[in-house]
Write a protein that holds these residues in place. Structure first.
Motif, PDB file in Angstrom:
ATOM      1  N   LEU A  43      80.570  55.964  54.180  1.00  0.00           N
ATOM      2  CA  LEU A  43      80.149  55.588  55.536  1.00  0.00           C
ATOM      3  C   LEU A  43      79.086  54.502  55.472  1.00  0.00           C
ATOM      4  N   PHE A  44      78.069  54.739  54.667  1.00  0.00           N
ATOM      5  CA  PHE A  44      76.933  53.824  54.600  1.00  0.00           C
ATOM      6  C   PHE A  44      77.346  52.441  54.094  1.00  0.00           C
ATOM      7  N   ARG A  45      78.194  52.409  53.069  1.00  0.00           N
ATOM      8  CA  ARG A  45      78.610  51.135  52.472  1.00  0.00           C
ATOM      9  C   ARG A  45      79.833  50.530  53.148  1.00  0.00           C
ATOM     10  N   GLY A  46      80.612  51.371  53.828  1.00  0.00           N
ATOM     11  CA  GLY A  46      81.889  50.897  54.328  1.00  0.00           C
ATOM     12  C   GLY A  46      81.980  50.597  55.803  1.00  0.00           C
ATOM     13  N   VAL A  47      81.029  51.093  56.578  1.00  0.00           N
ATOM     14  CA  VAL A  47      81.085  50.898  58.022  1.00  0.00           C
ATOM     15  C   VAL A  47      79.785  50.222  58.453  1.00  0.00           C
ATOM     16  N   CYS A  48      79.928  49.073  59.083  1.00  0.00           N
ATOM     17  CA  CYS A  48      78.745  48.374  59.590  1.00  0.00           C
ATOM     18  C   CYS A  48      79.003  48.011  61.045  1.00  0.00           C
ATOM     19  N   PRO A  49      77.949  47.663  61.768  1.00  0.00           N
ATOM     20  CA  PRO A  49      78.148  47.305  63.175  1.00  0.00           C
ATOM     21  C   PRO A  49      79.241  46.247  63.324  1.00  0.00           C
ATOM     22  N   ALA A  50      80.007  46.349  64.387  1.00  0.00           N
ATOM     23  CA  ALA A  50      81.167  45.475  64.591  1.00  0.00           C
ATOM     24  C   ALA A  50      80.782  43.997  64.538  1.00  0.00           C
ATOM     25  N   ARG A  51      79.643  43.631  65.112  1.00  0.00           N
ATOM     26  CA  ARG A  51      79.204  42.227  65.097  1.00  0.00           C
ATOM     27  C   ARG A  51      78.972  41.745  63.668  1.00  0.00           C
ATOM     28  N   LYS A  52      78.301  42.573  62.872  1.00  0.00           N
ATOM     29  CA  LYS A  52      78.019  42.198  61.490  1.00  0.00           C
ATOM     30  C   LYS A  52      79.320  42.141  60.674  1.00  0.00           C
ATOM     31  N   GLN A  85      85.435  54.763  36.152  1.00  0.00           N
ATOM     32  CA  GLN A  85      84.822  56.087  36.038  1.00  0.00           C
ATOM     33  C   GLN A  85      85.358  57.052  37.095  1.00  0.00           C
ATOM     34  N   GLY A  86      86.402  56.624  37.809  1.00  0.00           N
ATOM     35  CA  GLY A  86      87.078  57.527  38.737  1.00  0.00           C
ATOM     36  C   GLY A  86      86.489  57.608  40.126  1.00  0.00           C
ATOM     37  N   ARG A  87      85.593  56.705  40.460  1.00  0.00           N
ATOM     38  CA  ARG A  87      85.017  56.720  41.807  1.00  0.00           C
ATOM     39  C   ARG A  87      85.922  55.942  42.761  1.00  0.00           C
ATOM     40  N   LYS A  88      85.819  56.286  44.025  1.00  0.00           N
ATOM     41  CA  LYS A  88      86.695  55.672  45.026  1.00  0.00           C
ATOM     42  C   LYS A  88      86.318  54.222  45.297  1.00  0.00           C
ATOM     43  N   LEU A  89      87.352  53.400  45.492  1.00  0.00           N
ATOM     44  CA  LEU A  89      87.202  52.040  45.998  1.00  0.00           C
ATOM     45  C   LEU A  89      87.861  52.019  47.365  1.00  0.00           C
ATOM     46  N   PHE A  90      87.346  51.166  48.258  1.00  0.00           N
ATOM     47  CA  PHE A  90      87.911  51.092  49.602  1.00  0.00           C
ATOM     48  C   PHE A  90      87.597  49.727  50.194  1.00  0.00           C
ATOM     49  N   VAL A  91      88.375  49.339  51.167  1.00  0.00           N
ATOM     50  CA  VAL A  91      88.104  48.113  51.906  1.00  0.00           C
ATOM     51  C   VAL A  91      87.244  48.508  53.102  1.00  0.00           C
ATOM     52  N   ALA A  92      86.069  47.908  53.167  1.00  0.00           N
ATOM     53  CA  ALA A  92      85.105  48.238  54.218  1.00  0.00           C
ATOM     54  C   ALA A  92      85.495  47.581  55.543  1.00  0.00           C
ATOM     55  N   SER A  93      84.793  47.937  56.585  1.00  0.00           N
ATOM     56  CA  SER A  93      85.093  47.389  57.908  1.00  0.00           C
ATOM     57  C   SER A  93      84.871  45.884  57.971  1.00  0.00           C
ATOM     58  N   ASP A  94      84.123  45.337  57.011  1.00  0.00           N
ATOM     59  CA  ASP A  94      83.907  43.886  56.978  1.00  0.00           C
ATOM     60  C   ASP A  94      84.967  43.157  56.155  1.00  0.00           C
ATOM     61  N   GLY A  95      85.931  43.897  55.601  1.00  0.00           N
ATOM     62  CA  GLY A  95      87.019  43.288  54.849  1.00  0.00           C
ATOM     63  C   GLY A  95      86.761  43.152  53.362  1.00  0.00           C
ATOM     64  N   TYR A  96      85.587  43.552  52.901  1.00  0.00           N
ATOM     65  CA  TYR A  96      85.244  43.431  51.484  1.00  0.00           C
ATOM     66  C   TYR A  96      85.573  44.724  50.739  1.00  0.00           C
ATOM     67  N   LEU A  97      85.940  44.564  49.464  1.00  0.00           N
ATOM     68  CA  LEU A  97      86.195  45.724  48.606  1.00  0.00           C
ATOM     69  C   LEU A  97      84.857  46.325  48.207  1.00  0.00           C
ATOM     70  N   ARG A  98      84.706  47.608  48.417  1.00  0.00           N
ATOM     71  CA  ARG A  98      83.471  48.322  48.093  1.00  0.00           C
ATOM     72  C   ARG A  98      83.803  49.522  47.218  1.00  0.00           C
ATOM     73  N   ASP A  99      82.762  50.082  46.613  1.00  0.00           N
ATOM     74  CA  ASP A  99      82.930  51.300  45.826  1.00  0.00           C
ATOM     75  C   ASP A  99      81.971  52.356  46.344  1.00  0.00           C
ATOM     76  N   ALA A 100      82.265  53.600  46.004  1.00  0.00           N
ATOM     77  CA  ALA A 100      81.419  54.719  46.411  1.00  0.00           C
ATOM     78  C   ALA A 100      80.627  55.241  45.221  1.00  0.00           C
ATOM     79  N   GLY A 101      80.253  54.335  44.314  1.00  0.00           N
ATOM     80  CA  GLY A 101      79.624  54.746  43.070  1.00  0.00           C
ATOM     81  C   GLY A 101      78.167  55.099  43.135  1.00  0.00           C
ATOM     82  N   SER A 102      77.385  54.393  43.926  1.00  0.00           N
ATOM     83  CA  SER A 102      75.945  54.638  44.020  1.00  0.00           C
ATOM     84  C   SER A 102      75.243  54.603  42.666  1.00  0.00           C
ATOM     85  N   LEU A 103      75.620  53.655  41.823  1.00  0.00           N
ATOM     86  CA  LEU A 103      74.985  53.557  40.502  1.00  0.00           C
ATOM     87  C   LEU A 103      73.603  52.922  40.575  1.00  0.00           C
ATOM     88  N   HIS A 104      73.384  52.045  41.533  1.00  0.00           N
ATOM     89  CA  HIS A 104      72.098  51.371  41.723  1.00  0.00           C
ATOM     90  C   HIS A 104      71.598  50.734  40.429  1.00  0.00           C
TER      91      HIS A 104
END
Length: 129
Positions: A43-52, A85-104
């Protein structure tokens, strides 16, 4: 992924589109839907305000404008590492490929990261990049 994740994403988008802060909104929606840590990250990495999201999508080009491309190697390496490492990848609401890894920036498997870097640089070299 949970069957109600799209509803959670819709609720989260509603809140951030109204200007509510992202972190408390993720907590509220995550608690409401009992989302896992990974789902909250999505949610945090994949969904951003529609304008952004619209502004970011406008930066995407379906066809490169020139023979040169710029690659954010750091993010590409970590996205591939998360995938390997088996973590999910997804296309975010902004059209970019993101991961749910939180490796920081933390890497527990240096050998795997080095292998991925060799493969990526070899791939780019083969294509004259």
């Amino acid at each position: 992924m949970r069957h109600d994740f799209p509803s959670a994403a819709s609720d989260y988008l509603f809140l951030v589109d109204k200007g509510y802060p992202e972190t408390p909104s993720v907590r509220l929606v995550g608690d409401r839907y009992r989302l896992s840590r990974e789902e909250r990250t999505m949610l945090f990495r994949g969904v951003c305000p529609a304008r952004k999201a619209r502004e970011r999508r406008e930066k995407l080009s379906p066809v490169p404008c020139s023979p040169e491309i710029c690659i954010d190697g750091y993010n590409v390496l970590f996205t591939i590492l998360n995938y390997r490492q088996g973590r999910k990848l997804f296309v975010a609401s902004d059209g970019y490929l993101r991961d749910a890894g939180s490796l920081h920036g933390r890497v527990s498997d240096q050998d795997l990261l080095a292998e991925i870097a060799r493969d990526l640089f070899g791939f780019l070299r083969e294509r004259g990049a």
